[in-house]
Design an enzyme around this catalytic site. Sequence first.
Site, mmCIF file in Angstrom:
data_model
loop_
_atom_site.group_PDB
_atom_site.id
_atom_site.type_symbol
_atom_site.label_atom_id
_atom_site.label_comp_id
_atom_site.label_asym_id
_atom_site.label_seq_id
_atom_site.Cartn_x
_atom_site.Cartn_y
_atom_site.Cartn_z
ATOM 1 N N GLU A 132 0.860 -1.187 0.000
ATOM 2 C CA GLU A 132 0.000 0.000 0.000
ATOM 3 C C GLU A 132 0.890 1.229 0.000
ATOM 4 O O GLU A 132 1.888 1.290 0.729
ATOM 5 C CB GLU A 132 -0.922 0.006 1.226
ATOM 6 C CG GLU A 132 -1.735 1.292 1.361
ATOM 7 C CD GLU A 132 -2.597 1.307 2.619
ATOM 8 O OE1 GLU A 132 -2.952 0.212 3.100
ATOM 9 O OE2 GLU A 132 -2.892 2.401 3.136
ATOM 10 N N GLU A 143 -2.193 12.078 2.430
ATOM 11 C CA GLU A 143 -3.010 11.667 3.576
ATOM 12 C C GLU A 143 -2.825 12.664 4.719
ATOM 13 O O GLU A 143 -1.719 13.174 4.946
ATOM 14 C CB GLU A 143 -2.631 10.258 4.033
ATOM 15 C CG GLU A 143 -3.587 9.663 5.041
ATOM 16 C CD GLU A 143 -3.293 8.196 5.302
ATOM 17 O OE1 GLU A 143 -4.215 7.466 5.676
ATOM 18 O OE2 GLU A 143 -2.118 7.789 5.141
#
Length: 667
Positions: free
Chosen positions: A144, A149
């Site tokens: 991932e 973010e």
Amino acid sequence: MSSSSFVWTVGSIALSSLITPTIADGSGSRYQLTEAWQGEKFLDHFKFFSGSDPTNGFVTYANQSYAESSGLIEVTESGSFYMGVDYKTKLSPNGPGRDSVRIESKEYYDEGLYIIDLQHMPGSVCGTWPAFWSVGPNWPYDGEIDIIEGVNKHEANEIVLHTSGSCSLSSENDMSGTMTSSECGESSGTIGCVVKGQDGTSGAPFNEKNGGVYAMEWTSSFVKIWYFARSEIPQSITEGNPDTTAFGTPMAHLQGTCDFGERFKSQKFILDTTFCGDWAGGVFGDSGCPVSDPSNPIQSCVNYVAENPAAFKEAYWEINYIKLFQTGTGHSTASVASQAETATAVASNTVDSIPSVTSTAIPETTAPAPETVSAEAPATSSAVPEPANPQTSVAGAETTAAPAPSPETTAAPASPSLDDSDGADAVSETTIYVTETTTICGASTQKGTIQTIGGGETEVSPASSTVESAATPAAPTPTSQKPVASLPGTTVNGGTPVPTDVSPETPAEETAGESGAPTPSAEQPEQPQPAATSIETGTVPPAVSNPAPTEQGTPEGASPVDATESRHDSDEPAPTSAAPIRSPSPSSWTISSSSRVASSSSFASTTSSASRTTSATKEATAPTETDSGASTGTNPESPVFTAGASKSVGISGLTGIVCGIAMAMLA
């Protein structure tokens, strides 16, 4: 070649060998655009996720139809893609979460260069957790990559990698961000390896600068991520030819002891905004956000998100584009151009005039495929369209090939080719004249004996014949002494007539002599032949074999059409006077067919209907003798050529007439 030219050539080769690897290895110009997601086509590459939030957030993910109708997504006037959240509805903390959107790419992608141009990202709002990230199909084994973010009042982007097992990164790599965690593997928990960017790279400060660009270069050795403010975007990116060697120092340079080629497999890209959840809710009290329950930061986050809808007006993404670049490929993704080839076959049956073939009617059969039959006869052929619903075929397991015509037989005149209209129905009508005669003595024919069939009709039982009667309830058909060819314009034992364009003024040439070859035909189910017996009185078989009117319908409006004439000659001299002919008026049968005609050497037709008309003006006359010694008959006004008509005047008929004259002279 001069020595100087040779030196220049060698020097050029050596120089290119030094420069080419450098360009191939280090120049970003090796990246070429493969896909661009933007504007009206942006959602063509995504699907909507509407399940429960995997991070346990206070959110309700909308499907596409609801997102469009409620204004959560739209394409702006400038062509950018807007994706926001519900900022109007006050919710219950105990009810469903706030409406938002999560989209996932339809495809998985491999190593390459990925660039996202953002005009706006979700602002620095308490309770929010926006992210632009990628993940493999099997987490965490396929890896991932969290490209963008942040949570709550975030103002600095955080880049995170997740892998399986243990994967330690080096903090010595050149990058502008700060590595706060170097272990990417799940063995150390779910934190992952983290690089925190500088302030202003996320949230409200990012938006105040009119956004910017994030670029990720993913290879089997490393992952590099750059951030460029709007005013600092490299020219190679704006020109569509990104050169990563000129991008400068990345925000994150992630490389370490583990093999990235093994830890990061094909990835799909995800863009979403959730609320609270494991991370944002867990650190809600540490972000300067209002805490309603100090003992429970997650519940404090939920309470705030549910009761303050207007705070989330700025929690939206506005995307100018996402572009995908890969090495060694062109602007468009590779595709295989398939060329469909079609072949059109025009089916038709070709039938040649074969004088020595007898056709037998078959009541109902099917044909597997059209066929072309050609015999060595000097006659022209005419094309007949394939029937739309074939109902004819050669019966039996075997078909006897048509023999070559005998030397004494001359070919019928050439029939003009039909106008093949590719599927047009062929309509053919034939007029058949029936003449009844009576003899006063029985006589044996050369190849058979006349016998009583019943109803005043007779039949010739051939002494040797290869034709077997079809086991059908149709009226008995007398066997011709001389087989007759199936020509265009003929009907075979009441079958569908073959169309013809031959005018009545052009009769067929006479057939001189008999063929010694046996008469081949389609094999039929065997039926016992009546025993051959001699009779003293009887009637000559009708001139034409036609279908029984009681068994077949009679079409109305039928009219005769032009056809060729059939005349059979005999080696016997014609009498000077004919026996009495008991025929007050010839019977005219008009056979009409509107179905397509299928023909072959062994002709078999579907059932056709006949219409009977009576004409008192057309009378049959006795045959007269010609100079050649052969007898001929006077043509009717509308001559026809049918298999039945070919049997009207034969050796058996002439023999009966001669016997009648002889007995009259003796009396």
